[in-house]
Design a protein around this motif. Structure first.
Motif, short mmCIF file in Angstrom:
data_model
loop_
_atom_site.label_atom_id
_atom_site.label_comp_id
_atom_site.label_asym_id
_atom_site.label_seq_id
_atom_site.Cartn_x
_atom_site.Cartn_y
_atom_site.Cartn_z
N LEU A 106 -61.25 -42.62 32.81
CA LEU A 106 -62.13 -43.02 33.92
C LEU A 106 -63.50 -42.37 33.74
O LEU A 106 -63.61 -41.17 33.55
CB LEU A 106 -61.52 -42.59 35.25
CG LEU A 106 -62.31 -42.96 36.49
CD1 LEU A 106 -62.36 -44.48 36.67
CD2 LEU A 106 -61.71 -42.30 37.74
N MET A 107 -64.53 -43.20 33.82
CA MET A 107 -65.90 -42.70 33.72
C MET A 107 -66.49 -42.48 35.11
O MET A 107 -67.10 -41.47 35.38
CB MET A 107 -66.78 -43.69 32.96
CG MET A 107 -66.33 -43.95 31.54
SD MET A 107 -67.34 -45.24 30.78
CE MET A 107 -68.93 -44.43 30.68
N ALA A 108 -66.30 -43.48 35.97
CA ALA A 108 -66.93 -43.40 37.28
C ALA A 108 -66.28 -44.39 38.24
O ALA A 108 -65.66 -45.36 37.83
CB ALA A 108 -68.42 -43.71 37.16
N THR A 109 -66.45 -44.08 39.50
CA THR A 109 -66.00 -44.94 40.59
C THR A 109 -67.24 -45.38 41.36
O THR A 109 -68.05 -44.53 41.75
CB THR A 109 -65.05 -44.18 41.54
OG1 THR A 109 -63.94 -43.69 40.79
CG2 THR A 109 -64.56 -45.09 42.65
N SER A 110 -67.37 -46.66 41.57
CA SER A 110 -68.53 -47.13 42.31
C SER A 110 -68.10 -47.87 43.56
O SER A 110 -67.15 -48.67 43.53
CB SER A 110 -69.41 -48.03 41.44
OG SER A 110 -68.84 -49.30 41.26
N ASN A 111 -68.77 -47.58 44.63
CA ASN A 111 -68.55 -48.26 45.90
C ASN A 111 -69.81 -49.05 46.24
O ASN A 111 -70.92 -48.53 46.09
CB ASN A 111 -68.22 -47.26 47.00
CG ASN A 111 -66.88 -46.59 46.77
OD1 ASN A 111 -65.84 -47.24 46.80
ND2 ASN A 111 -66.90 -45.30 46.53
N GLU A 112 -69.61 -50.24 46.70
CA GLU A 112 -70.73 -51.13 46.98
C GLU A 112 -71.72 -50.47 47.93
O GLU A 112 -71.32 -49.94 48.97
CB GLU A 112 -70.21 -52.44 47.57
CG GLU A 112 -71.28 -53.48 47.83
CD GLU A 112 -71.81 -53.42 49.25
OE1 GLU A 112 -71.10 -52.91 50.13
OE2 GLU A 112 -72.95 -53.89 49.47
N GLY A 113 -72.97 -50.49 47.52
CA GLY A 113 -74.03 -49.98 48.37
C GLY A 113 -74.25 -48.49 48.33
O GLY A 113 -75.13 -47.97 49.01
N SER A 114 -73.47 -47.78 47.52
CA SER A 114 -73.68 -46.33 47.43
C SER A 114 -73.69 -45.90 45.97
O SER A 114 -73.35 -46.69 45.07
CB SER A 114 -72.60 -45.58 48.21
OG SER A 114 -71.32 -45.86 47.69
N LYS A 115 -74.06 -44.67 45.75
CA LYS A 115 -74.13 -44.16 44.39
C LYS A 115 -72.73 -43.98 43.81
O LYS A 115 -71.78 -43.64 44.52
CB LYS A 115 -74.86 -42.81 44.38
CG LYS A 115 -76.35 -42.91 44.66
CD LYS A 115 -77.02 -41.55 44.54
CE LYS A 115 -78.51 -41.65 44.79
NZ LYS A 115 -79.18 -40.33 44.68
N ALA A 116 -72.65 -44.19 42.51
CA ALA A 116 -71.36 -44.03 41.85
C ALA A 116 -70.98 -42.56 41.76
O ALA A 116 -71.84 -41.67 41.72
CB ALA A 116 -71.44 -44.63 40.45
#
Lengths: 115, 115
Positions: free
Chosen positions: B46-56
């Motif tokens: 896993l590199m990163a988790t991104s949530n819509e509209g916010s920073k990863a």
């Protein structure tokens, strides 16, 4: 979540025989488990999942067994076919408050079908 | 079923250039997407988790200035590998959380080769 494992175990099975792929998971708080199949050069493909309130779940030609006492998960494939050749990964997920929905991945097992 | 379309499937770029990888959820809204990197014969990392509209949220050891993630809409997340180097060559996979039942759908992966 971080992936574990720097090598890929291999399982060779005669075509038509049953395959059993094992996985030891790490987090006793994990409550959701998934098996994925990954063919070369492709993304993981969902096979079957199981929640921690169950110890067995069956799909088409596949069965997942969960032993929470020893934190062990297995995938059984009945009547293995050449198309089953792939790398199989188990993945675990803890409750959202503990994991932010991130999956923890096993090392993977390469399944080779002998004709 | 839920489908995630990932493009390109393969890309070759020169050292120092940037490459953008797109993941689109075709028939559902993906509020959370995950970006993975996979080296040969290894598990997904896993590199990163991104949530819509916010920073990863980046995993430890992943350079956020090098791997830019944008999740500006509920159906599109992008990963840009900036100033690519040969050691960035890898298989990159996106995954979207599909809903309340912890469903995960994976893209088909992008093979990046930096020359």
């Amino acid at each position: 979540g971080e992936s574990v494992g720097l090598h890929l175990p291999t399982l060779s099975v005669q075509e038509g025989d049953n395959s059993i792929i094992n996985c030891a998971y790490s987090n006793s708080a994990s409550d959701y488990f998934i098996w994925y199949k990954q063919e070369s050069g492709k993304g993981p493909q969902f096979i079957i999942d199981i929640r921690s309130n169950m110890d067995k779940r069956q799909g088409q030609r596949v069965t997942v067994l969960l032993n929470k006492t020893v934190k062990h998960l297995s995938l059984q494939i009945a009547a293995t076919q050449p198309g089953d050749s792939a790398v199989y990964f188990c993945a675990e997920n803890a409750p959202e408050w503990d994991s932010n929905y991130q999956l923890i991945w096993g090392a993977g097992t390469k399944l080779i079908i002998k004709p | 079923g839920a489908v995630v379309s990932q493009h390109p499937s393969r890309v070759i770029c020169k050292s120092g250039t940037s490459v953008k990888i797109e993941c689109r959820s075709l028939d559902f809204q993906a509020t959370t997407m995950f970006w993975y990197r996979q080296f040969p014969k290894q598990s997904l990392m896993l590199m990163a988790t991104s949530n819509e509209g916010s920073k990863a949220t980046y995993e430890q050891g992943v350079e956020k200035d090098k791997f830019l993630i944008n999740h500006a809409s509920l159906t599109l997340s992008t990963l840009t590998v900036t100033s690519a180097h040969p050691e960035d060559s890898s298989f990159y996979i996106c995954s979207a959380l599909t809903g309340a039942d912890y469903g995960y759908t994976f893209g088909s992966g992008t093979r990046l080769t930096v020359v």
